[in-house]
Design a protein around this motif. Structure first.
Motif, PDB file in Angstrom:
ATOM      1  N   GLY A  60       0.794  -1.231   0.021  1.00 47.35           N
ATOM      2  CA  GLY A  60      -0.122  -0.101   0.036  1.00 47.35           C
ATOM      3  C   GLY A  60       0.760   1.231  -0.016  1.00 47.35           C
ATOM      4  N   VAL A  61       2.011   1.262   0.360  1.00 46.01           N
ATOM      5  CA  VAL A  61       2.895   2.495   0.475  1.00 46.01           C
ATOM      6  C   VAL A  61       3.907   2.506  -0.614  1.00 46.01           C
ATOM      7  N   ALA A  62       4.090   1.322  -1.274  1.00 46.82           N
ATOM      8  CA  ALA A  62       5.045   1.085  -2.260  1.00 46.82           C
ATOM      9  C   ALA A  62       4.792   2.125  -3.596  1.00 46.82           C
ATOM     10  N   HIS A  63       3.630   2.449  -3.908  1.00 42.94           N
ATOM     11  CA  HIS A  63       3.069   3.067  -5.177  1.00 42.94           C
ATOM     12  C   HIS A  63       3.498   4.561  -5.025  1.00 42.94           C
ATOM     13  N   SER A  64       3.523   5.182  -3.601  1.00 43.17           N
ATOM     14  CA  SER A  64       3.872   6.446  -3.607  1.00 43.17           C
ATOM     15  C   SER A  64       5.116   6.756  -2.863  1.00 43.17           C
ATOM     16  N   LEU A  65       5.854   5.575  -2.515  1.00 45.08           N
ATOM     17  CA  LEU A  65       7.206   6.005  -2.005  1.00 45.08           C
ATOM     18  C   LEU A  65       8.360   4.787  -2.595  1.00 45.08           C
ATOM     19  N   PRO A  66       8.365   4.728  -3.754  1.00 46.20           N
ATOM     20  CA  PRO A  66       9.080   3.520  -4.274  1.00 46.20           C
ATOM     21  C   PRO A  66      10.505   3.506  -4.119  1.00 46.20           C
ATOM     22  N   SER A  67      11.171   4.623  -3.764  1.00 49.35           N
ATOM     23  CA  SER A  67      12.759   4.260  -3.542  1.00 49.35           C
ATOM     24  C   SER A  67      12.793   4.235  -2.080  1.00 49.35           C
ATOM     25  N   GLU A  68      11.823   4.801  -1.133  1.00 48.59           N
ATOM     26  CA  GLU A  68      11.971   4.831   0.279  1.00 48.59           C
ATOM     27  C   GLU A  68      11.615   3.315   0.650  1.00 48.59           C
ATOM     28  N   VAL A  69      10.531   2.587  -0.043  1.00 50.02           N
ATOM     29  CA  VAL A  69      10.398   1.432   0.411  1.00 50.02           C
ATOM     30  C   VAL A  69      11.405   0.286  -0.319  1.00 50.02           C
ATOM     31  N   GLU A  70      12.342   0.584  -1.071  1.00 50.25           N
ATOM     32  CA  GLU A  70      13.299  -0.152  -1.549  1.00 50.25           C
ATOM     33  C   GLU A  70      14.388   0.071  -0.557  1.00 50.25           C
ATOM     34  N   THR A  71      14.747   1.202   0.142  1.00 48.94           N
ATOM     35  CA  THR A  71      15.658   1.354   1.220  1.00 48.94           C
ATOM     36  C   THR A  71      15.001   0.556   2.518  1.00 48.94           C
ATOM     37  N   PHE A  72      14.004   0.880   2.763  1.00 48.96           N
ATOM     38  CA  PHE A  72      13.325   0.201   4.091  1.00 48.96           C
ATOM     39  C   PHE A  72      13.615  -1.492   3.756  1.00 48.96           C
ATOM     40  N   ARG A  73      13.309  -1.830   2.597  1.00 47.62           N
ATOM     41  CA  ARG A  73      13.443  -3.548   2.682  1.00 47.62           C
ATOM     42  C   ARG A  73      14.844  -3.858   2.726  1.00 47.62           C
ATOM     43  N   ALA A  74      15.838  -2.983   2.188  1.00 47.32           N
ATOM     44  CA  ALA A  74      17.301  -3.423   2.457  1.00 47.32           C
ATOM     45  C   ALA A  74      17.455  -3.237   3.813  1.00 47.32           C
ATOM     46  N   ARG A  91      25.487   0.952  -0.947  1.00 44.04           N
ATOM     47  CA  ARG A  91      24.977   0.077  -2.188  1.00 44.04           C
ATOM     48  C   ARG A  91      23.873   0.753  -2.875  1.00 44.04           C
ATOM     49  N   LEU A  92      22.992   1.641  -2.172  1.00 41.19           N
ATOM     50  CA  LEU A  92      22.108   2.500  -3.027  1.00 41.19           C
ATOM     51  C   LEU A  92      22.533   3.825  -3.378  1.00 41.19           C
ATOM     52  N   HIS A  93      23.629   4.065  -3.250  1.00 39.23           N
ATOM     53  CA  HIS A  93      24.275   5.405  -3.599  1.00 39.23           C
ATOM     54  C   HIS A  93      23.490   6.611  -3.074  1.00 39.23           C
ATOM     55  N   MET A  94      23.560   6.434  -1.682  1.00 40.54           N
ATOM     56  CA  MET A  94      22.770   7.777  -0.898  1.00 40.54           C
ATOM     57  C   MET A  94      23.803   7.786   0.520  1.00 40.54           C
ATOM     58  N   ASP A  95      23.617   9.005   0.982  1.00 42.06           N
ATOM     59  CA  ASP A  95      24.105   9.236   2.169  1.00 42.06           C
ATOM     60  C   ASP A  95      23.515   8.564   3.383  1.00 42.06           C
ATOM     61  N   ILE A  96      24.011   8.540   4.695  1.00 42.24           N
ATOM     62  CA  ILE A  96      23.668   7.882   5.874  1.00 42.24           C
ATOM     63  C   ILE A  96      22.102   8.479   6.268  1.00 42.24           C
ATOM     64  N   CYS A  97      22.014   9.887   6.295  1.00 43.35           N
ATOM     65  CA  CYS A  97      20.890  10.690   6.525  1.00 43.35           C
ATOM     66  C   CYS A  97      19.626  10.273   5.638  1.00 43.35           C
ATOM     67  N   THR A  98      19.884  10.038   4.302  1.00 44.42           N
ATOM     68  CA  THR A  98      18.957   9.757   3.441  1.00 44.42           C
ATOM     69  C   THR A  98      18.448   8.397   3.697  1.00 44.42           C
ATOM     70  N   VAL A  99      19.300   7.331   4.112  1.00 46.32           N
ATOM     71  CA  VAL A  99      18.700   6.087   4.371  1.00 46.32           C
ATOM     72  C   VAL A  99      17.737   6.240   5.697  1.00 46.32           C
ATOM     73  N   HIS A 100      18.372   6.912   6.550  1.00 48.88           N
ATOM     74  CA  HIS A 100      17.376   7.071   7.823  1.00 48.88           C
ATOM     75  C   HIS A 100      16.199   7.845   7.587  1.00 48.88           C
ATOM     76  N   ARG A 101      16.077   8.797   6.633  1.00 53.82           N
ATOM     77  CA  ARG A 101      15.130   9.676   6.133  1.00 53.82           C
ATOM     78  C   ARG A 101      13.987   8.726   5.342  1.00 53.82           C
ATOM     79  N   HIS A 102      14.379   7.913   4.497  1.00 48.96           N
ATOM     80  CA  HIS A 102      13.587   7.142   3.853  1.00 48.96           C
ATOM     81  C   HIS A 102      12.936   6.061   4.827  1.00 48.96           C
ATOM     82  N   ASN A 103      13.858   5.498   5.749  1.00 49.45           N
ATOM     83  CA  ASN A 103      13.080   4.692   6.608  1.00 49.45           C
ATOM     84  C   ASN A 103      12.055   5.276   7.424  1.00 49.45           C
TER      85      ASN A 103
END
Length: 132
Positions: A60-74, A91-103
């Motif tokens: 239900g979330v993946a369609h609106s936040l596809p890259s964020e869901v990819e990070t969350f799954r990782a 691995r996903l070519h982003m900084d640590i803050c972006t990983v936490h923000r996506h999650n």
């Protein structure tokens, strides 16, 4: 013009009354609910029931936040052990803050999917119907 039955009009009025009696959850309550979703996500790596539950909610979330869901799954679902945010970021070519923000975005988006209306609103008098 669409016609509604008396029963449908009654249900709509009850739903409107319920929504009018509620307010958006505050930041403290949001943090509490996000912590519960985070615990569920951490459990999902080891528990197949929790994993399937979370996977269904992510659809239900993946369609609106596809890259964020990819990070969350990782971070929470892929592999046997949780990787560090630094490794996932590389691995996903982003900084640590972006990983936490996506999650965080995914966990906040999951609130309505996991807790229903009480993941977004609470009774004006205080806590939601679920007593949490």
């Amino acid at each position: 013009m669409e016609h509604f039955t008396v029963e449908e009009l009654k249900q709509m009025a009850e739903a409107q009354h319920l929504l009018d009696s509620m307010e958006e959850i505050g930041p403290e309550r949001r943090r509490e609910l996000v912590a519960i979703v985070r615990a569920l996500a951490e459990l999902a790596r080891e528990n197949s029931v929790a994993r399937e539950y979370l996977e269904r909610r992510l659809v239900g979330v993946a369609h609106s936040l596809p890259s964020e869901v990819e990070t969350f799954r990782a971070c929470y679902l892929d592999g046997d052990q949780r990787e560090s945010a630094r490794k996932i970021g590389r691995r996903l070519h982003m900084d640590i803050c972006t990983v936490h923000r996506h999650n965080r975005r995914v966990m906040e988006a999951l609130l309505a999917h996991v807790f229903g209306i009480y993941g977004v609103f609470q009774d004006r008098a205080g806590r939601g119907e679920n007593g949490a």
